[in-house]
Write a protein that holds these residues in place. Structure first.
Motif, PDB file in Angstrom:
ATOM      1  N   MET A 198       0.844  -1.193   0.000  1.00 46.04           N
ATOM      2  CA  MET A 198       0.000   0.000   0.000  1.00 46.04           C
ATOM      3  C   MET A 198       0.883   1.248   0.000  1.00 46.04           C
ATOM      4  N   ARG A 199       0.405   2.280  -0.683  1.00 46.10           N
ATOM      5  CA  ARG A 199       1.109   3.566  -0.675  1.00 46.10           C
ATOM      6  C   ARG A 199       0.066   4.661  -0.531  1.00 46.10           C
ATOM      7  N   LEU A 200       0.261   5.511   0.450  1.00 41.18           N
ATOM      8  CA  LEU A 200      -0.675   6.607   0.712  1.00 41.18           C
ATOM      9  C   LEU A 200       0.090   7.920   0.661  1.00 41.18           C
ATOM     10  N   GLU A 201      -0.360   8.825  -0.195  1.00 47.63           N
ATOM     11  CA  GLU A 201       0.247  10.162  -0.253  1.00 47.63           C
ATOM     12  C   GLU A 201      -0.848  11.173   0.049  1.00 47.63           C
ATOM     13  N   TYR A 202      -0.707  11.846   1.182  1.00 48.09           N
ATOM     14  CA  TYR A 202      -1.776  12.757   1.614  1.00 48.09           C
ATOM     15  C   TYR A 202      -1.632  14.093   0.899  1.00 48.09           C
ATOM     16  N   LEU A 203      -2.761  14.585   0.414  1.00 48.19           N
ATOM     17  CA  LEU A 203      -2.768  15.808  -0.397  1.00 48.19           C
ATOM     18  C   LEU A 203      -3.321  16.996   0.387  1.00 48.19           C
ATOM     19  N   SER A 204      -4.296  16.761   1.231  1.00 47.32           N
ATOM     20  CA  SER A 204      -4.860  17.832   2.037  1.00 47.32           C
ATOM     21  C   SER A 204      -5.477  17.211   3.292  1.00 47.32           C
ATOM     22  N   PRO A 205      -5.707  17.984   4.379  1.00 45.93           N
ATOM     23  CA  PRO A 205      -5.508  19.422   4.527  1.00 45.93           C
ATOM     24  C   PRO A 205      -4.003  19.784   4.607  1.00 45.93           C
ATOM     25  N   GLU A 206      -3.763  21.061   4.824  1.00 49.55           N
ATOM     26  CA  GLU A 206      -2.395  21.559   4.775  1.00 49.55           C
ATOM     27  C   GLU A 206      -1.478  20.838   5.755  1.00 49.55           C
ATOM     28  N   GLY A 207      -2.002  20.598   6.970  1.00 54.62           N
ATOM     29  CA  GLY A 207      -1.178  19.966   8.009  1.00 54.62           C
ATOM     30  C   GLY A 207      -0.763  18.547   7.661  1.00 54.62           C
ATOM     31  N   LEU A 208      -1.505  17.916   6.728  1.00 54.41           N
ATOM     32  CA  LEU A 208      -1.206  16.531   6.343  1.00 54.41           C
ATOM     33  C   LEU A 208      -0.496  16.438   4.997  1.00 54.41           C
ATOM     34  N   ALA A 209      -0.600  17.502   4.232  1.00 55.97           N
ATOM     35  CA  ALA A 209      -0.106  17.457   2.852  1.00 55.97           C
ATOM     36  C   ALA A 209       1.364  17.049   2.807  1.00 55.97           C
ATOM     37  N   GLY A 210       1.653  16.091   1.984  1.00 58.59           N
ATOM     38  CA  GLY A 210       3.032  15.616   1.828  1.00 58.59           C
ATOM     39  C   GLY A 210       3.324  14.359   2.615  1.00 58.59           C
ATOM     40  N   ARG A 211       2.494  14.058   3.609  1.00 58.78           N
ATOM     41  CA  ARG A 211       2.759  12.837   4.389  1.00 58.78           C
ATOM     42  C   ARG A 211       2.713  11.628   3.458  1.00 58.78           C
TER      43      ARG A 211
END
Lengths: 170, 438
Positions: free
Chosen positions: B79-92
């Motif tokens: 599994m691969r998860l790339e968080y896009l929003s909200p700002e505090g999560l973006a990039g995780r």
């Protein structure tokens, strides 16, 4: 007998009473015979008298640390005879320092335990929520995207980062 | 033409359009059994790769949070998860190769290595789920232009209701909704875009550590699962086993958790759809958290931390700090906690052994395996009625053995087995039951 050159070097120590008895006798004999050395002796005595009238200055703290902890390559300080020549104040300070060290050693486990406990209280909820999320990951209907948020947020708190702000009123 | 007839025509047109849409929504209910649809959904990750953009809305501390994540899955468990929003999560970024999970935070250049997050579903999960939830098919709906079966899972005892939209051709869950009876929707997730059968490359599911990143190893729990009895042999404090749980919850596993100087026992109980965790640690090793609100459990002080989707209840007893975590109503957590606080273990062992005419040692041994008192009584009664050995009966009671398999082993008809089970449940009547646990 003592020559003029050697006597000149010993005059200051003679004045301070620091010479061995035979050396003091030799210097005293030379002074009776040598006018130049007598004149030098009188100048040294006058100078020492003036120095004695100056106020005593306390050495800076760094001085003691350099005296007590010789650096690499520096010869260790000469051992002082015990106990007569050690001032009472130093003994008192030494005893106080030893007591402080003893107290620190005795209290360290208690202090560490308290700090650990407070730290555990601070991170306990996040740690347990993280463990719970890993438990949920083997539940058939759990959403992995949501678990990534829960675990990721808890990781940051456990690493000492502040909790993530967010959410909006429903 | 005056304005009034135009409005009437527009309204009539709108009614016709809406009625047509309604007819489309209420398409004939699929002939596929809901159990088969659920099975498709649980098996899909093993047989198909997909990647898409998912939108999650989740209750978080009394507020809702909307999260967008690019989710990729490679069969069977990467599994691969790339968080896009909200700002505090973006990039995780979360990368799970099926063995370990890497979590990377680019803004801090920190990486965390931990156990796998994408667990594989086992047969037992479906058995327990089907025992504890009423399944119903609600029809077929469109989700992002794809036909999806809609099924509902209603808990037999109180709890969270789920609705799933299962892709008709792949079995992948395109949309989910979890509804708490007291709080409404607590989590919803749907794919805004999805692609299937991509044969995604392995390398996409291997984490590459960025230069200069600080790495934290976060393996806080020992691998494997232990019974409460095995855990008791590992720790110096008493391990408390919940005497009563809501109907359907059964012991799922135990582990030892270590973080810094904090050592805790972790017991997991599940009904197939929800999990309740219990963490036990010496009270001297962990203080009260600052968060949450004060409540009482068994007359003693406790603290409830409502995180939204998850609720955490913390209390102290017999020198232990006990923490319960779950997605169950607060009153359920408090009732379960009250049963643990009552501390009537020895009295209940005697009482149950008398009621089911068994020796206290057997009851104590089964408790050490994590069974509630009701499960102990049912196992002993059923073992006696069927003539089966206790380990086999316990496997059946816990859902590791299906009714079909047990009936096959015994050469019984399934309906006859069902009658025997009902009789055993009657024999176990009077034992502390989940009637008191909502």
């Amino acid at each position: 007998m003592i020559n003029h050159h050697r006597a000149g070097h010993l005059l200051s120590s003679y004045l301070d009473g620091e010479l061995l008895p035979e050396e003091a006798t030799a210097v005293q004999g030379h002074l009776l015979e040598c006018a130049a050395c007598r004149a030098a002796f009188e100048r040294i005595r006058a100078t020492k008298g003036l120095l004695g009238e100056l106020p005593v200055a306390e050495p800076p703290v760094e001085f003691w640390s350099t005296v007590r902890e010789p650096g690499p390559g520096r010869p260790p300080a000469a051992r002082l005879p015990w106990p007569g020549s050690i001032p009472r104040r130093r003994v008192a300070w030494g005893a106080a320092a030893a007591l402080a060290v003893g107290l620190v050693l005795a209290l360290t486990p208690v202090i560490k335990g308290t700090v650990d406990r407070l730290h555990a209280a601070e991170i306990g909820v996040d740690l347990y929520v993280r463990e719970h999320a890993f438990g949920m990951s083997i539940e058939p209907l759990a959403d992995r995207g949501f678990l990534g948020v829960v675990v990721g947020d808890a990781d940051l708190v456990l690493a000492g980062e502040p909790s993530r702000a967010g959410g909006s009123p429903p | 033409m005056t304005a009034a007839p135009i409005v009437r025509v527009l309204v009539a047109t709108a009614v016709v359009v809406l009625a047509a849409a309604q007819i489309n929504l209420a398409a004939p209910i699929s002939q596929v059994a809901p159990g088969r649809i659920l099975q498709m959904a649980l098996e899909a990750p093993r047989v198909i790769d997909y990647e898409g953009t998912k939108v999650l809305t989740v209750l978080r501390g009394g507020r809702t949070e909307t999260i967008t994540v690019a989710e990729s899955h490679k069969r069977p468990a990467a599994m691969r998860l790339e968080y896009l929003s909200p700002e505090g999560l973006a990039g995780r970024l979360i990368v799970d190769d099926g063995t370990v999970t890497w979590h990377y935070e680019p803004r801090l250049n920190m990486a965390f290595e931990g156990p796998a997050l994408a667990g594989q579903v086992q047969d037992r999960d479906l058995t327990v789920l089907l025992r504890n939830y009423r399944l119903s098919a609600l029809g077929v709906e469109d989700v992002i232009g794809r036909q999806a079966y809609v099924i509902a899972l209603d808990p037999i005892s109180q709890g969270v209701r789920r609705q799933l939209w299962v892709d008709r051709s792949t079995g992948v869950v395109l949309r989910t909704e979890e509804r708490d009876p007291s709080r409404g929707v607590i989590l919803s997730a749907y794919f805004a875009r999805v692609s299937f059968s991509l044969n995604l490359p392995e390398a996409y599911f291997q984490f590459r550590l960025p230069g200069g990143a600080r790495v934290f190893k976060m393996f806080t729990t020992e691998a494997g699962s232990m019974s409460p009895a095995a855990l008791q042999a590992r720790v110096r404090f008493p391990v408390l086993i919940p005497p009563v749980l809501p109907e359907g919850y059964t012991f799922r596993g135990g582990a030892l958790s270590r973080f810094g100087g904090l050592e805790s026992v972790h017991l997991r109980y599940s009904n197939g759809g929800n999990l309740i965790s219990f963490f036990e640690a010496p009270a001297g090793s962990i203080g009260w958290p600052g968060a949450g609100q004060p409540v009482t459990v068994g007359g003693g002080p406790a603290r409830l931390v409502d995180l939204g989707y998850l609720r955490v209840l913390i209390w102290e007893q017999r020198g232990l700090r006990v923490t319960a975590v779950g997605t169950v109503p607060t009153v359920t957590l408090e009732t379960v906690a009250g049963q643990i606080v009552a501390g009537r273990e020895q009295a209940l062992i005697q009482d149950v052994s008398r009621r089911v005419r068994s020796d206290p040692t057997t009851v104590r041994t089964l408790r050490g395996e994590g069974l509630t008192f009701l499960e102990v009584a049912r196992s002993i009664a059923l073992s006696r009625r069927l003539g089966t050995d206790l380990p086999t009966t316990v496997r059946f009671v816990r859902g590791s053995l299906t009714a079909g398999d047990l009936a096959g082993q015994l050469g019984m008809r399934p309906d006859a087995l069902q009658q025997t089970v009902q009789g055993a449940i009657g024999d176990a009547g009077g034992v502390p039951a989940p009637a008191t646990v909502r």
